[in-house]
Design an enzyme around this catalytic site. Structure first.
Site, PDB file in Angstrom:
ATOM      1  N   LYS A   1       0.744  -1.174  -0.027  1.00 52.77           N
ATOM      2  CA  LYS A   1       0.053  -0.110  -0.041  1.00 52.77           C
ATOM      3  C   LYS A   1       0.936   1.109   0.100  1.00 52.77           C
ATOM      4  CE  LYS A   1      -3.530   2.667   2.326  1.00 52.77           C
ATOM      5  NZ  LYS A   1      -4.056   2.974   3.733  1.00 52.77           N
TER       6      LYS A   1
ATOM      7  N   GLY B   1      -8.723   9.332   9.326  1.00 52.88           N
ATOM      8  CA  GLY B   1      -8.983   9.077  10.723  1.00 52.88           C
ATOM      9  C   GLY B   1     -10.300  10.235  11.154  1.00 52.88           C
TER      10      GLY B   1
ATOM     11  N   ALA C   1      -9.830   5.613   3.974  1.00 56.04           N
ATOM     12  CA  ALA C   1      -9.766   6.533   4.757  1.00 56.04           C
ATOM     13  C   ALA C   1     -11.152   7.748   4.810  1.00 56.04           C
ATOM     14  CB  ALA C   1      -8.409   7.891   4.416  1.00 56.04           C
ATOM     15  N   GLY C   2     -11.453   7.983   6.071  1.00 60.47           N
ATOM     16  CA  GLY C   2     -12.722   8.771   6.326  1.00 60.47           C
ATOM     17  C   GLY C   2     -14.021   7.958   6.699  1.00 60.47           C
TER      18      GLY C   2
ATOM     19  N   ASN D   1     -10.030   1.425   9.436  1.00 58.92           N
ATOM     20  CA  ASN D   1      -9.044   1.352  10.905  1.00 58.92           C
ATOM     21  C   ASN D   1      -9.464   1.966  11.871  1.00 58.92           C
ATOM     22  OD1 ASN D   1      -5.346   1.660  11.322  1.00 58.92           O
ATOM     23  ND2 ASN D   1      -7.051   0.797  12.419  1.00 58.92           N
ATOM     24  N   THR D   2      -9.519   3.458  11.858  1.00 59.79           N
ATOM     25  CA  THR D   2      -9.767   4.232  12.957  1.00 59.79           C
ATOM     26  C   THR D   2     -11.195   4.003  13.565  1.00 59.79           C
ATOM     27  OG1 THR D   2      -8.276   5.885  12.383  1.00 59.79           O
ATOM     28  CG2 THR D   2     -10.014   6.561  13.679  1.00 59.79           C
TER      29      THR D   2
END
Length: 256
Positions: free
Chosen positions: A95, A156, A182-183, A204-205
C-alpha cells in the site's frame, strides 16, 4: 469474490492495525471483521524479528499482509520502505502512502505517481492511497497499479464519503478495483461505498477507537455485505418525480 492481481478475497472489507488498545484486541477485531487483507505501517514494526508485538499475531491469524509506507514524505522514501518490507515480509504487495504534511495526511499526487511507476517496474503489486482525483486514478491505473485507493475524507476524520461525486467518476471509469480508503467513520459509510460501486473499503480508525472494537468490526462486516448485496440486486433509479406504487383512481372508477 474480489480479485486483485494474483489474489482473491471473499471479504470486501480490508482493515488496519493502528490505534488498537492491545495486539490481542486488534486480532479479535480483525477476526470479527472477516477481513482477509490487513495493512500495517512499516514504521511500527520491528522487521528484524517475526515475534514483533504487531507482526506475530497477524502471522498467526493467517491474514494476508499489506505493508504500507505511511510516514514517507517523498517517492524515494516510499521506495526504500517498500524494499525493506519485501525483504522482511516476503511479499511484493504494497500500500503506497506518501503524505508530506503530518497535520492533514493528504497524499502527495506527484510523488505517489512517481513512486508507483517505479515500484511497478520493480515487481511490486502497488495499491496507492490517493486523493479522489479521477485523472490521477486513471494515471495510476495506466502505470500498472493493481488497484486504486481514493480517500473518502482525510485519514481518521470519520467524516464519511465527502468526496462522493469524484468517487463515482473514479468507479465508473476504472478497470482495476477501487478501494475507498480513509474517512469511513461508521458502518453506513461502508454500505454507501459498496452500493455506489466500490469494490472494497479499508477501515481502521472507526473500528479501533470504538468503545467495542470487536462488535464494531462485526458491524462493518455486515455493512459491507449489505452494500454489496444491494448493488448486485439492481436498485431502482432515482427520479425527480413521484411514481405511484399502486393505481390512484382505479378504486374510484370501480365504485362509480
Amino acid at each position: 469474490m474480489l480479485r486483485i492481481a494474483d489474489k482473491t478475497f471473499d471479504s470486501h472489507l480490508f482493515t488496519g492495525t493502528g490505534k488498537f488498545a492491545s495486539s490481542q484486541l486488534m486480532v479479535e477485531a480483525i477476526r470479527a471483521s472477516g477481513s482477509q487483507l490487513v495493512t500495517l505501517a512499516m514504521k511500527r514494526v520491528d522487521l528484524r524479528q517475526h515475534n514483533d508485538a504487531i507482526l506475530e499475531p497477524l502471522i498467526a491469524a493467517g491474514v494476508a499482509l499489506l505493508p504500507n509506507t505511511s510516514g514517507a514524505k517523498t517517492a524515494e522514501e516510499a521506495i526504500f520502505a517498500a524494499h525493506l518490507a519485501r525483504e522482511a515480509l516476503g511479499t511484493n504487495w504494497l500500500k503506497l502512502e506518501i503524505h508530506p504534511d503530518a497535520r492533514w495526511l493528504l497524499p502527495d499526487p506527484i510523488e505517489t505517481l512517481k513512486a508507483a511507476e517505479t515500484l511497478v517496474q520493480q515487481g511490486f503489486v502497488v495499491l496507492p492511497y490517493c486523493g479522489a482525483d479521477p485523472v490521477l486514478c486513471k494515471r495510476l491505473e495506466e502505470v500498472g497499479c493493481a488497484a486504486v485507493m481514493p480517500l473518502g475524507a482525510p485519514i481518521g476524520s470519520n467524516q464519511g464519503l465527502e468526496t462522493r461525486a469524484m468517487l463515482e467518476i473514479i468507479i465508473q471509469q476504472a478497470t482495476v478495483p477501487v478501494v475507498v480508503d480513509a474517512g469511513i467513520g461508521v458502518p453506513s459509510h461502508a454500505t454507501q461505498a459498496l452500493e455506489m460501486g466500490a469494490d472494497a473499503v479499508l477501515v481502521n480508525t472507526a473500528i479501533a477507537v470504538a468503545d467495542d472494537p470487536v462488535n464494531m468490526a462485526k458491524a462493518f462486516r455486515l455493512a459491507v455485505e449489505v452494500g454489496l448485496l444491494a448493488r448486485q440486486s439492481g436498485p431502482g433509479s432515482r427520479s425527480y418525480f413521484a411514481h405511484a406504487t399502486s393505481p390512484l383512481t382505479g378504486f374510484l372508477e370501480a365504485s362509480a
